[in-house]
Design a protein around this motif. Structure first.
Motif, PDB file in Angstrom:
ATOM      1  N   TYR A   1     -18.226  70.319 -56.952  1.00 53.18           N
ATOM      2  CA  TYR A   1     -18.500  71.754 -56.928  1.00 53.18           C
ATOM      3  C   TYR A   1     -19.989  71.948 -57.198  1.00 53.18           C
ATOM      4  CZ  TYR A   1     -13.460  71.996 -57.474  1.00 53.18           C
ATOM      5  OH  TYR A   1     -12.104  71.828 -57.307  1.00 53.18           O
ATOM      6  N   GLN A   2     -20.594  72.775 -56.389  1.00 56.32           N
ATOM      7  CA  GLN A   2     -22.034  73.041 -56.534  1.00 56.32           C
ATOM      8  C   GLN A   2     -22.266  74.538 -56.412  1.00 56.32           C
ATOM      9  OE1 GLN A   2     -24.946  70.694 -56.766  1.00 56.32           O
ATOM     10  NE2 GLN A   2     -25.695  72.702 -57.397  1.00 56.32           N
ATOM     11  N   VAL A   3     -22.986  75.075 -57.400  1.00 55.22           N
ATOM     12  CA  VAL A   3     -23.372  76.478 -57.346  1.00 55.22           C
ATOM     13  C   VAL A   3     -24.882  76.519 -57.219  1.00 55.22           C
ATOM     14  CG1 VAL A   3     -23.341  78.712 -58.498  1.00 55.22           C
ATOM     15  CG2 VAL A   3     -21.413  77.149 -58.785  1.00 55.22           C
ATOM     16  N   THR A   4     -25.367  77.270 -56.251  1.00 56.92           N
ATOM     17  CA  THR A   4     -26.802  77.409 -56.094  1.00 56.92           C
ATOM     18  C   THR A   4     -27.130  78.871 -55.861  1.00 56.92           C
ATOM     19  OG1 THR A   4     -28.761  76.546 -54.975  1.00 56.92           O
ATOM     20  CG2 THR A   4     -26.877  77.105 -53.579  1.00 56.92           C
ATOM     21  N   GLN A   5     -28.402  79.190 -56.057  1.00 55.70           N
ATOM     22  CA  GLN A   5     -28.830  80.562 -55.830  1.00 55.70           C
ATOM     23  C   GLN A   5     -29.310  80.738 -54.405  1.00 55.70           C
ATOM     24  OE1 GLN A   5     -31.823  80.941 -58.857  1.00 55.70           O
ATOM     25  NE2 GLN A   5     -30.371  81.774 -60.363  1.00 55.70           N
ATOM     26  N   PHE A   6     -29.217  81.943 -53.948  1.00 58.54           N
ATOM     27  CA  PHE A   6     -29.705  82.296 -52.611  1.00 58.54           C
ATOM     28  C   PHE A   6     -31.132  81.793 -52.443  1.00 58.54           C
ATOM     29  CE2 PHE A   6     -29.454  84.997 -48.874  1.00 58.54           C
ATOM     30  CZ  PHE A   6     -30.792  85.237 -48.590  1.00 58.54           C
ATOM     31  N   GLY A   7     -31.367  80.983 -51.419  1.00 54.97           N
ATOM     32  CA  GLY A   7     -32.707  80.508 -51.129  1.00 54.97           C
ATOM     33  C   GLY A   7     -33.148  79.275 -51.890  1.00 54.97           C
ATOM     34  N   LYS A   8     -32.347  78.816 -52.848  1.00 60.00           N
ATOM     35  CA  LYS A   8     -32.736  77.651 -53.639  1.00 60.00           C
ATOM     36  C   LYS A   8     -32.206  76.375 -52.997  1.00 60.00           C
ATOM     37  CE  LYS A   8     -32.730  75.842 -58.340  1.00 60.00           C
ATOM     38  NZ  LYS A   8     -32.292  76.045 -59.742  1.00 60.00           N
ATOM     39  N   PRO A   9     -33.098  75.428 -52.663  1.00 58.99           N
ATOM     40  CA  PRO A   9     -32.656  74.204 -51.974  1.00 58.99           C
ATOM     41  C   PRO A   9     -31.579  73.469 -52.765  1.00 58.99           C
ATOM     42  CG  PRO A   9     -35.047  74.339 -52.026  1.00 58.99           C
ATOM     43  CD  PRO A   9     -34.553  75.441 -52.906  1.00 58.99           C
ATOM     44  N   VAL A  10     -30.689  72.860 -52.012  1.00 58.71           N
ATOM     45  CA  VAL A  10     -29.609  72.085 -52.636  1.00 58.71           C
ATOM     46  C   VAL A  10     -29.353  70.839 -51.811  1.00 58.71           C
ATOM     47  CG1 VAL A  10     -27.761  73.291 -51.386  1.00 58.71           C
ATOM     48  CG2 VAL A  10     -27.285  72.297 -53.617  1.00 58.71           C
TER      49      VAL A  10
ATOM     50  N   CYS B   1     -25.458  58.974 -47.630  1.00 60.83           N
ATOM     51  CA  CYS B   1     -25.920  59.995 -46.711  1.00 60.83           C
ATOM     52  C   CYS B   1     -26.029  61.294 -47.506  1.00 60.83           C
ATOM     53  CB  CYS B   1     -24.941  60.154 -45.556  1.00 60.83           C
ATOM     54  SG  CYS B   1     -25.612  61.025 -44.140  1.00 60.83           S
ATOM     55  N   PHE B   2     -27.098  62.053 -47.244  1.00 57.97           N
ATOM     56  CA  PHE B   2     -27.340  63.293 -47.973  1.00 57.97           C
ATOM     57  C   PHE B   2     -27.393  64.464 -47.010  1.00 57.97           C
ATOM     58  CE2 PHE B   2     -28.120  61.254 -51.943  1.00 57.97           C
ATOM     59  CZ  PHE B   2     -28.718  60.038 -51.631  1.00 57.97           C
ATOM     60  N   LEU B   3     -26.915  65.591 -47.492  1.00 55.79           N
ATOM     61  CA  LEU B   3     -27.034  66.854 -46.764  1.00 55.79           C
ATOM     62  C   LEU B   3     -27.964  67.753 -47.573  1.00 55.79           C
ATOM     63  CD1 LEU B   3     -26.239  68.998 -44.673  1.00 55.79           C
ATOM     64  CD2 LEU B   3     -24.223  69.491 -46.059  1.00 55.79           C
ATOM     65  N   ASP B   4     -29.072  68.157 -46.948  1.00 55.06           N
ATOM     66  CA  ASP B   4     -30.024  69.059 -47.594  1.00 55.06           C
ATOM     67  C   ASP B   4     -29.919  70.427 -46.940  1.00 55.06           C
ATOM     68  OD1 ASP B   4     -32.158  66.269 -47.300  1.00 55.06           O
ATOM     69  OD2 ASP B   4     -31.301  66.976 -49.194  1.00 55.06           O
ATOM     70  N   ILE B   5     -29.744  71.442 -47.759  1.00 49.16           N
ATOM     71  CA  ILE B   5     -29.780  72.826 -47.284  1.00 49.16           C
ATOM     72  C   ILE B   5     -31.030  73.453 -47.861  1.00 49.16           C
ATOM     73  CG2 ILE B   5     -28.509  74.976 -47.014  1.00 49.16           C
ATOM     74  CD1 ILE B   5     -25.951  73.471 -47.720  1.00 49.16           C
ATOM     75  N   ARG B   6     -31.974  73.739 -46.985  1.00 50.98           N
ATOM     76  CA  ARG B   6     -33.320  74.103 -47.459  1.00 50.98           C
ATOM     77  C   ARG B   6     -33.349  75.472 -48.119  1.00 50.98           C
ATOM     78  NH1 ARG B   6     -37.475  72.912 -42.660  1.00 50.98           N
ATOM     79  NH2 ARG B   6     -35.945  74.119 -41.501  1.00 50.98           N
ATOM     80  N   SER B   7     -32.677  76.432 -47.550  1.00 53.35           N
ATOM     81  CA  SER B   7     -32.691  77.790 -48.078  1.00 53.35           C
ATOM     82  C   SER B   7     -31.295  78.385 -47.890  1.00 53.35           C
ATOM     83  CB  SER B   7     -33.758  78.617 -47.360  1.00 53.35           C
ATOM     84  OG  SER B   7     -33.812  79.919 -47.885  1.00 53.35           O
ATOM     85  N   PRO B   8     -30.400  78.063 -48.792  1.00 49.15           N
ATOM     86  CA  PRO B   8     -29.010  78.511 -48.602  1.00 49.15           C
ATOM     87  C   PRO B   8     -28.875  80.019 -48.562  1.00 49.15           C
ATOM     88  CG  PRO B   8     -29.176  76.895 -50.372  1.00 49.15           C
ATOM     89  CD  PRO B   8     -30.580  77.299 -50.017  1.00 49.15           C
ATOM     90  N   GLY B   9     -28.091  80.475 -47.597  1.00 50.18           N
ATOM     91  CA  GLY B   9     -27.739  81.884 -47.537  1.00 50.18           C
ATOM     92  C   GLY B   9     -26.287  82.063 -47.951  1.00 50.18           C
ATOM     93  N   LEU B  10     -25.894  83.332 -48.109  1.00 47.53           N
ATOM     94  CA  LEU B  10     -24.516  83.598 -48.535  1.00 47.53           C
ATOM     95  C   LEU B  10     -23.517  83.034 -47.535  1.00 47.53           C
ATOM     96  CD1 LEU B  10     -24.907  87.255 -49.881  1.00 47.53           C
ATOM     97  CD2 LEU B  10     -24.926  85.115 -51.169  1.00 47.53           C
TER      98      LEU B  10
END
Lengths: 111, 112
Positions: B10-19, B74-83
């Motif tokens: 489970y991962q919680v991130t903020q809008f726009g914060k890379p994950v 293998c990694f998945l990078d989401i640069r600027s997560p949106g809703l």
């Protein structure tokens, strides 16, 4: 457009009823065929697969599927479902090294 | 047991914060895949690696990137997560592109 179709989106059955979930694909070449199951809160698991040979394949947990080339179908069957079969079922096709999932069928088995 | 492992679950991130989401495998499979799955939908392929060769699906947003530093990870990078990126992210592996895929348990991403 090429696709994998699962006609039944939601199926509700009583325990001991027989199950058949439809899967049709539109790819004309050589295909490898799969059924996956996703139990609530769990990861996708392979139920069975068909690459070649006997078109009637048996999988885990009493499931089987029949490949009918002329109908472009790979329907999943189980003679008598149990409450524990409640899950999401996905048909999948590999053709030309491309993997395509069907839209899924949600099965609910009522005790 | 040989398996596909995903961290975190489970991962919680903020809008726009890379994950970054992580996947590892002990199956020594050549191909690794990343899928996005939203509620009651089929998994949607984002990209896959065949050994070191990266294959991006045509409709995968540029916001999503992947790295495969070695066979096992293998990694998945989401640069600027949106809703709209809130979903379950599934990693899978296969011996070859024509073989069955083995799936990990997934990482559920929440974007706040």
């Amino acid at each position: 457009a090429q696709s994998v179709s699962q006609h039944n989106h939601h199926v509700i059955l009583s325990e001991a009823a027989s199950l058949e979930l439809g899967c049709n694909y539109s790819y004309g070449g050589t295909v490898n065929l799969f059924w996956y199951v996703q139990y609530p809160g769990q990861h996708l698991q392979l139920l069975l697969k068909y690459f070649s040979g006997d078109p009637l394949v048996k999988g885990i947990k009493g499931f089987e599927a029949e490949f009918i080339k002329s109908k472009f179908s790979f329907n999943l069957r189980k003679p008598s479902v149990q409450w524990s079969d409640t899950a999401e079922y996905f048909c999948a096709v590999i053709t030309g090294n491309q993997f395509y999932f069907g839209t899924g069928t949600s099965l609910t088995v009522i005790p | 047991d040989a398996m596909v492992i995903q961290n975190p679950r489970y991962q919680v991130t903020q809008f726009g914060k890379p994950v970054t989401l992580s996947c590892s495998q002990t199956l020594n499979h050549n191909v690794m895949y990343w899928y996005q799955q939203k509620s009651s939908q089929a998994p949607k392929l984002l990209f896959h690696y065949y050994d070191k060769d990266f294959n991006n699906e045509a409709d995968t947003p540029d916001n999503f990137q992947s790295r495969r530093p070695n066979t096992s990870f293998c990694f998945l990078d989401i640069r600027s997560p949106g809703l709209g990126d809130a979903a379950m992210y599934l990693c899978a592996t296969s011996r070859g592109p024509s073989n069955e895929q083995y799936f990990g348990p997934g990482t559920r991403l929440t974007v706040t």
